[in-house]
Design a protein around this motif. Structure first.
Motif, PDB file in Angstrom:
ATOM      1  N   ILE A  36       0.823  -1.213   0.000  1.00  0.00           N
ATOM      2  CA  ILE A  36       0.000   0.000   0.000  1.00  0.00           C
ATOM      3  C   ILE A  36       0.862   1.270   0.000  1.00  0.00           C
ATOM      4  O   ILE A  36       0.557   2.235  -0.682  1.00  0.00           O
ATOM      5  CB  ILE A  36      -0.940  -0.013   1.235  1.00  0.00           C
ATOM      6  CG1 ILE A  36      -1.909  -1.211   1.118  1.00  0.00           C
ATOM      7  CG2 ILE A  36      -1.715   1.287   1.359  1.00  0.00           C
ATOM      8  CD1 ILE A  36      -2.741  -1.465   2.355  1.00  0.00           C
ATOM      9  N   ARG A  75      -3.544  -3.558   7.493  1.00  0.00           N
ATOM     10  CA  ARG A  75      -4.181  -2.925   6.343  1.00  0.00           C
ATOM     11  C   ARG A  75      -4.797  -1.581   6.727  1.00  0.00           C
ATOM     12  O   ARG A  75      -4.651  -0.594   6.034  1.00  0.00           O
ATOM     13  CB  ARG A  75      -5.272  -3.871   5.826  1.00  0.00           C
ATOM     14  CG  ARG A  75      -5.273  -4.072   4.333  1.00  0.00           C
ATOM     15  CD  ARG A  75      -6.219  -5.197   4.009  1.00  0.00           C
ATOM     16  NE  ARG A  75      -6.310  -5.389   2.567  1.00  0.00           N
ATOM     17  CZ  ARG A  75      -7.148  -4.741   1.784  1.00  0.00           C
ATOM     18  NH1 ARG A  75      -7.975  -3.858   2.274  1.00  0.00           N
ATOM     19  NH2 ARG A  75      -7.161  -4.994   0.481  1.00  0.00           N
ATOM     20  N   ILE A  79      -3.653   1.951   5.210  1.00  0.00           N
ATOM     21  CA  ILE A  79      -4.624   2.764   4.460  1.00  0.00           C
ATOM     22  C   ILE A  79      -4.771   4.140   5.116  1.00  0.00           C
ATOM     23  O   ILE A  79      -4.813   5.165   4.440  1.00  0.00           O
ATOM     24  CB  ILE A  79      -5.989   2.040   4.353  1.00  0.00           C
ATOM     25  CG1 ILE A  79      -5.860   0.861   3.385  1.00  0.00           C
ATOM     26  CG2 ILE A  79      -7.085   2.987   3.883  1.00  0.00           C
ATOM     27  CD1 ILE A  79      -7.075  -0.041   3.334  1.00  0.00           C
ATOM     28  N   LEU A  82      -1.831   6.119   4.201  1.00  0.00           N
ATOM     29  CA  LEU A  82      -1.918   6.534   2.797  1.00  0.00           C
ATOM     30  C   LEU A  82      -2.880   7.718   2.646  1.00  0.00           C
ATOM     31  O   LEU A  82      -2.624   8.642   1.880  1.00  0.00           O
ATOM     32  CB  LEU A  82      -2.395   5.352   1.948  1.00  0.00           C
ATOM     33  CG  LEU A  82      -2.469   5.591   0.452  1.00  0.00           C
ATOM     34  CD1 LEU A  82      -1.079   5.797  -0.131  1.00  0.00           C
ATOM     35  CD2 LEU A  82      -3.127   4.403  -0.248  1.00  0.00           C
ATOM     36  N   MET A  89      -0.952   5.254  -4.018  1.00  0.00           N
ATOM     37  CA  MET A  89      -0.668   3.926  -3.495  1.00  0.00           C
ATOM     38  C   MET A  89       0.358   3.215  -4.362  1.00  0.00           C
ATOM     39  O   MET A  89       0.398   3.385  -5.567  1.00  0.00           O
ATOM     40  CB  MET A  89      -1.975   3.121  -3.462  1.00  0.00           C
ATOM     41  CG  MET A  89      -1.808   1.754  -2.875  1.00  0.00           C
ATOM     42  SD  MET A  89      -3.397   0.982  -2.594  1.00  0.00           S
ATOM     43  CE  MET A  89      -3.013  -0.694  -3.070  1.00  0.00           C
TER      44      MET A  89
END
Lengths: 183, 429
Positions: A36, A75, A79, A82, A89
């Motif tokens: 990611i 995750r 995320i 990000l 990404m």
């Protein structure tokens, strides 16, 4: 050490559980974060935060499946990072594939809509054969390359690509049918 | 801020069991004999026709794949591998095995039933001759066959099954081919008299090409039919790739003229009456609209039916529920369209202790009706009025006394057995 034992140690606040967790899952956590995030520094920070989150959340959490629990936290962390960053990404090809499933401007407007979307994706996955479900999760949850996911599912890369394409189309139709968004 | 695909984000929160399942190690196939037998059957058929290269079997650590073509690297596979065990996953085992052989998707069956089906489909569980008593191949009345193709340039592949039809039947081939090539793809239909030998190991000189269709990849998605098939023959399909490149794709073969049609993965219902219905004023479309849907209504379903002068399908095994409890699949209680009317309602099955949503749909003019039922994994049962009900886990669709009914469990899952029980409880089975 098996997952139940690791969970048990962490649950009992035994730091040997933490060491075992890092030793067993750090590579997987890093892989997910790296899928990611572009910055290696961010990846390492997210991986470290993931381990801390696992330690902080168990107890009261007592996950049935430690690996899935950890991957999910990793995750989320990546995320969120990000979103905070402005960089794109790393696995943008994967997102391009998933863009086929939703209208360009679709964004869930609330946490409950996000939760509903997750639920519907889960429901849709249950309609797929075990093998297809596995392929989809490997590609879009664990961010495996199509080649690696195909190998794990014992199929050719071409077959996997075709199957993923069909599943993306199927998912889109499924979500439209359930009123998640309109075409 | 970067835009992240919402599906990607939402995937984070899907059920942990699904996430964990994907990382389970591959399992050794226990159904290997069945698949080998199937591959053997394919090989024998291929040899016998003399139209394709010998099919070979590659056995890997994970399972069995079909190979066809000249090159040892080439593949033409209706199957890949089987990765479940009987002990842990009897359903996926059967499911995978069927997929592995012909791409067929079945409902829940035991390994014993699977072996029986393999025999019935002309795929002996031992490389043996199908008996005269065994029905010769696949019956298309209750299933569709999904064939995944990955055929090298210039190679051919025969379906690893043969099938029979009812007289004057059609089979439909719904194709979805992926390739960047511009060459030609050909599907040939071969037949052989049923009165002749069913011995697949004998030279099959009596097989003959009876029909053929060709298309380019400009038409890579679409469907065509082989029509006018006869019940005195057995048939098989051959797929020929006359391109310079390999291609992958899917062909779905279904019986067009009886029950299953995969256009849009739908079941065709052909037992539908035209109903003369007077729509109560309060439910009529307003302001020049052609249709109207009513999402909430504080009436018991039976009261709604009374208003339309219709009889609700129910029995003493059920209690009715208020319509606002309808699930996501049937958001509205009543739909009034130009050509049909649908009333959705909930019944609580006292025997199964579950709620079921029922849609009853009445056509007010002639219509060629396809409703959204997947032909995959469907079981067929005959109802009291002679019509057929198509049943899948969590889904049933049928026409009874000229009315279309679609049944779903409202919340929890129901397997095929429970779906059948629900229909039996209605007293129409």
């Amino acid at each position: 050490m098996d997952d139940a034992k690791i969970t048990g140690l962490i649950y009992g606040r035994d730091e040997r559980g933490l060491s075992a967790l890092k030793s067993k899952y750090n590579r997987l956590i890093m892989k997910i974060c790296r899928g990611i995030l572009r910055s290696e520094e961010d990846v390492e920070e997210c991986a470290a935060d993931t381990v801390i989150d696992v330690w902080d959340s168990i107890p009261p959490a007592n996950p049935d499946n430690l690996m899935a629990y950890i991957c999910r936290i990793a995750r989320r962390k990546a995320i969120n990072r990000l979103r905070y960053n402005t960089a794109a990404m790393r696995n943008s090809d994967l997102l391009t594939e998933l863009d086929e499933c939703v209208p360009y401007d679709y964004t869930p407007e609330s946490a409950s809509e996000e939760a509903e979307l997750s639920k519907e994706i889960g429901n849709w996955l249950q309609t797929q054969s075990q093998r297809m479900r596995r392929l989809f999760i490997l590609r879009y949850f664990y961010m495996d390359s199509v080649k690696d996911a195909a190998r794990t599912c014992s199929m050719t890369e071409n077959t996997a690509s075709a199957a993923l394409m069909r599943m993306r189309k199927s998912l889109k139709n499924y979500l439209i049918e359930r009123g998640m968004f309109y075409e | 801020m970067s835009r992240i695909n919402p599906i990607f984000t939402a995937m984070t929160e899907v059920d942990e069991k699904i996430i964990a399942e994907a990382k389970k190690p591959n399992r050794k196939p226990l159904i290997r004999m069945g698949v080998i037998a199937a591959a053997s059957a394919a090989a024998v058929v291929a040899l016998g026709f003399g139209v394709v290269q010998l099919a070979r079997i590659n056995q890997t650590s994970n399972g069995v794949v079909y190979n066809a073509g000249n090159s040892t690297n080439s593949t033409a596979r209706p199957s890949d591998v089987i990765d479940s065990t009987v002990e842990d996953y009897p359903y996926p085992l059967a499911h995978s095995a069927m997929e592995a052989i012909t791409g067929m998707h079945y409902g829940k069956i035991t390994p014993e039933e699977l072996y029986a089906k393999l025999n019935n489909f002309g795929i002996p569980t031992k490389p043996a001759i199908p008996s005269e008593q065994a029905d010769s191949g696949i019956s298309f009345a209750s299933l569709s066959v999904n064939i995944s193709l990955d055929i090298p340039a210039g190679a051919s592949f025969v379906s690893p099954f043969w099938f029979t039809v009812e007289n004057d039947d059609s089979i439909e081939l719904n194709r979805s081919l992926l390739s960047d090539t511009s060459g030609e793809f050909c599907i040939n239909l071969y037949r052989k008299p049923l009165s002749g030998s069913k011995d697949l190991e004998k030279p099959a000189a009596d097989w003959e090409l009876c029909d053929s269709m060709k298309f380019t990849f400009a038409d890579s998605i679409g469907w065509d039919s082989f029509t006018g098939l006869e019940d005195s023959y057995m048939y098989y399909l051959e797929f020929v790739n006359n391109n310079t490149n390999a291609f992958t794709g899917t062909i779905v073969v279904t019986d067009k003229s009886t029950d299953i049609n995969t256009e849009g993965n739908s079941v065709k219902l052909d037992n539908i009456k035209v109903h003369n219905i007077t729509v109560p004023d309060e439910f009529k479309p307003v302001d020049g609209e052609k249709s109207r849907s009513i999402e909430h209504i504080e009436m018991l379903p039976s009261e709604v039916f009374d208003k339309f002068g219709l009889t609700m399908l129910t029995s003493e095994n059920f209690t009715e529920k208020l319509n606002p409890e309808l699930n996501v699949n049937t958001k509205a209680c009543i739909y009034v369209w130009e050509e049909s009317i649908a009333i959705n309602y909930i019944l609580y099955d006292k025997n199964i202790s579950k709620n079921f949503t029922i849609r009853s749909q009445y056509y007010t003019s002639d219509a060629n009706v396809f409703l959204g039922a997947s032909g995959i994994g469907t079981e067929t049962i005959t109802l009291k009025d002679g019509s057929k009900a198509y049943i899948q886990p969590n889904y049933a669709i049928f026409t009874y006394n000229g009315v279309i009914y679609v049944i779903n469990p409202t919340s929890s899952d129901s397997d095929i057995t429970e779906m059948k029980q629900m229909i039996a409880d209605l007293g129409i089975l």
